[in-house]
Write a protein that holds these residues in place. Sequence first.
Motif, PDB file in Angstrom:
ATOM      1  N   PHE A 105      49.479  44.942  63.491  1.00 33.97           N
ATOM      2  CA  PHE A 105      49.403  43.775  62.620  1.00 33.97           C
ATOM      3  C   PHE A 105      50.587  43.776  61.661  1.00 33.97           C
ATOM      4  O   PHE A 105      51.001  44.829  61.182  1.00 33.97           O
ATOM      5  CB  PHE A 105      48.099  43.783  61.823  1.00 33.97           C
ATOM      6  N   ASN A 106      51.106  42.598  61.374  1.00 29.63           N
ATOM      7  CA  ASN A 106      52.163  42.444  60.389  1.00 29.63           C
ATOM      8  C   ASN A 106      51.571  41.824  59.123  1.00 29.63           C
ATOM      9  O   ASN A 106      51.134  40.666  59.148  1.00 29.63           O
ATOM     10  CB  ASN A 106      53.281  41.534  60.915  1.00 29.63           C
ATOM     11  N   LEU A 107      51.555  42.602  58.046  1.00 30.79           N
ATOM     12  CA  LEU A 107      51.178  42.041  56.748  1.00 30.79           C
ATOM     13  C   LEU A 107      52.455  41.502  56.124  1.00 30.79           C
ATOM     14  O   LEU A 107      53.288  42.262  55.631  1.00 30.79           O
ATOM     15  CB  LEU A 107      50.532  43.108  55.862  1.00 30.79           C
ATOM     16  N   ILE A 108      52.617  40.207  56.158  1.00 32.47           N
ATOM     17  CA  ILE A 108      53.851  39.578  55.691  1.00 32.47           C
ATOM     18  C   ILE A 108      53.875  39.487  54.174  1.00 32.47           C
ATOM     19  O   ILE A 108      54.902  39.718  53.537  1.00 32.47           O
ATOM     20  CB  ILE A 108      53.996  38.183  56.338  1.00 32.47           C
ATOM     21  N   GLU A 109      52.729  39.158  53.589  1.00 31.31           N
ATOM     22  CA  GLU A 109      52.608  39.124  52.139  1.00 31.31           C
ATOM     23  C   GLU A 109      51.144  39.206  51.748  1.00 31.31           C
ATOM     24  O   GLU A 109      50.250  38.932  52.551  1.00 31.31           O
ATOM     25  CB  GLU A 109      53.223  37.840  51.567  1.00 31.31           C
ATOM     26  N   GLY A 110      50.890  39.644  50.507  1.00 30.61           N
ATOM     27  CA  GLY A 110      49.534  39.651  49.992  1.00 30.61           C
ATOM     28  C   GLY A 110      48.780  40.953  50.176  1.00 30.61           C
ATOM     29  O   GLY A 110      49.373  42.026  50.290  1.00 30.61           O
ATOM     30  N   LYS A 111      47.450  40.829  50.232  1.00 27.21           N
ATOM     31  CA  LYS A 111      46.566  41.995  50.240  1.00 27.21           C
ATOM     32  C   LYS A 111      45.699  42.026  51.492  1.00 27.21           C
ATOM     33  O   LYS A 111      45.233  40.997  51.972  1.00 27.21           O
ATOM     34  CB  LYS A 111      45.681  41.976  48.997  1.00 27.21           C
ATOM     35  N   LEU A 112      45.474  43.238  51.997  1.00 24.08           N
ATOM     36  CA  LEU A 112      44.721  43.423  53.228  1.00 24.08           C
ATOM     37  C   LEU A 112      43.898  44.695  53.155  1.00 24.08           C
ATOM     38  O   LEU A 112      44.403  45.750  52.800  1.00 24.08           O
ATOM     39  CB  LEU A 112      45.683  43.497  54.420  1.00 24.08           C
ATOM     40  N   ARG A 113      42.619  44.586  53.514  1.00 26.56           N
ATOM     41  CA  ARG A 113      41.736  45.751  53.629  1.00 26.56           C
ATOM     42  C   ARG A 113      41.422  45.923  55.108  1.00 26.56           C
ATOM     43  O   ARG A 113      40.988  44.979  55.771  1.00 26.56           O
ATOM     44  CB  ARG A 113      40.445  45.545  52.831  1.00 26.56           C
ATOM     45  N   THR A 114      41.655  47.113  55.631  1.00 21.89           N
ATOM     46  CA  THR A 114      41.440  47.352  57.059  1.00 21.89           C
ATOM     47  C   THR A 114      40.390  48.438  57.278  1.00 21.89           C
ATOM     48  O   THR A 114      40.388  49.461  56.601  1.00 21.89           O
ATOM     49  CB  THR A 114      42.746  47.774  57.751  1.00 21.89           C
ATOM     50  N   VAL A 115      39.504  48.181  58.225  1.00 21.08           N
ATOM     51  CA  VAL A 115      38.566  49.191  58.711  1.00 21.08           C
ATOM     52  C   VAL A 115      38.926  49.409  60.172  1.00 21.08           C
ATOM     53  O   VAL A 115      38.759  48.514  61.003  1.00 21.08           O
ATOM     54  CB  VAL A 115      37.107  48.737  58.567  1.00 21.08           C
ATOM     55  N   VAL A 116      39.454  50.581  60.475  1.00 19.17           N
ATOM     56  CA  VAL A 116      40.011  50.844  61.801  1.00 19.17           C
ATOM     57  C   VAL A 116      38.899  51.086  62.815  1.00 19.17           C
ATOM     58  O   VAL A 116      37.952  51.833  62.554  1.00 19.17           O
ATOM     59  CB  VAL A 116      40.960  52.055  61.751  1.00 19.17           C
ATOM     60  N   GLY A 117      39.034  50.444  63.980  1.00 19.19           N
ATOM     61  CA  GLY A 117      38.037  50.586  65.039  1.00 19.19           C
ATOM     62  C   GLY A 117      38.420  51.661  66.039  1.00 19.19           C
ATOM     63  O   GLY A 117      38.797  52.772  65.665  1.00 19.19           O
ATOM     64  N   LYS A 118      38.396  51.312  67.320  1.00 21.88           N
ATOM     65  CA  LYS A 118      38.550  52.296  68.392  1.00 21.88           C
ATOM     66  C   LYS A 118      39.929  52.265  69.052  1.00 21.88           C
ATOM     67  O   LYS A 118      40.100  52.767  70.154  1.00 21.88           O
ATOM     68  CB  LYS A 118      37.474  52.067  69.448  1.00 21.88           C
ATOM     69  N   THR A 119      40.911  51.659  68.414  1.00 24.15           N
ATOM     70  CA  THR A 119      42.249  51.610  68.993  1.00 24.15           C
ATOM     71  C   THR A 119      43.241  52.389  68.141  1.00 24.15           C
ATOM     72  O   THR A 119      42.963  52.727  66.993  1.00 24.15           O
ATOM     73  CB  THR A 119      42.751  50.158  69.101  1.00 24.15           C
ATOM     74  N   GLN A 120      44.402  52.664  68.721  1.00 22.41           N
ATOM     75  CA  GLN A 120      45.527  53.142  67.920  1.00 22.41           C
ATOM     76  C   GLN A 120      45.954  51.967  67.044  1.00 22.41           C
ATOM     77  O   GLN A 120      46.228  50.881  67.547  1.00 22.41           O
ATOM     78  CB  GLN A 120      46.676  53.578  68.818  1.00 22.41           C
ATOM     79  N   PHE A 121      45.990  52.195  65.757  1.00 26.04           N
ATOM     80  CA  PHE A 121      46.030  51.095  64.795  1.00 26.04           C
ATOM     81  C   PHE A 121      47.254  51.214  63.896  1.00 26.04           C
ATOM     82  O   PHE A 121      47.501  52.263  63.318  1.00 26.04           O
ATOM     83  CB  PHE A 121      44.746  51.170  63.954  1.00 26.04           C
TER      84      PHE A 121
END
Length: 202
Positions: A105-121
Amino acid sequence: MNMIRHAAIFLIVILAITLSGIAMAKDDVCSVVALMGKAVIEREKKDIEAKLRDVILLKDTISTKEASKVKMLFADDSVLSMGEKSKVNIKEFIYSKEKGGKSTFNLIEGKLRTVVGKTQFEVHTPTAVAAARGTIILFWTGVMDGRVFTAIICLEGEAIVTSADPSITGSVRLLHGMMMIVFQGEPLPTPVPATHADIESI
């Protein structure tokens, strides 16, 4: 003979529609499971106002407006929660229940909360790249005192952080409860404990 011919054409059309549906389904990577305020899905140079339960496709870019939030659930159980005035691009998502996969994922701007699942993330920002698995990470990218930055807080698990600048080598292991702020063009800093105020700010 005409009946057989018509039946054959009908079957070919049905098969084409079915295969087309399967191909489209491969591009469906997640859905909108929570929405507050307004968010926009940018798809093939068109802006679509996001709605609850909307499907997000590979390569889509999602943007939130002021006082708005959106949460997306992916097939591998990853969750992305975007804060207000944020923009995220779904760069890559490959997933198989048997083989796992990779999501970028590309966080271009702002805020992001991630909960990682079953992939290489991986999350890419203008100044950093964070790779994680089975982790909860907060990101905030923007401009501070005229300098582009990314703040990264690891709430659970760990992440390996590298610079987005190819001339800056090496990596930093970010453990739970720790944070770091990566400025554009500067060496990776040493992580420090994240305070409650730091966590609440993202």
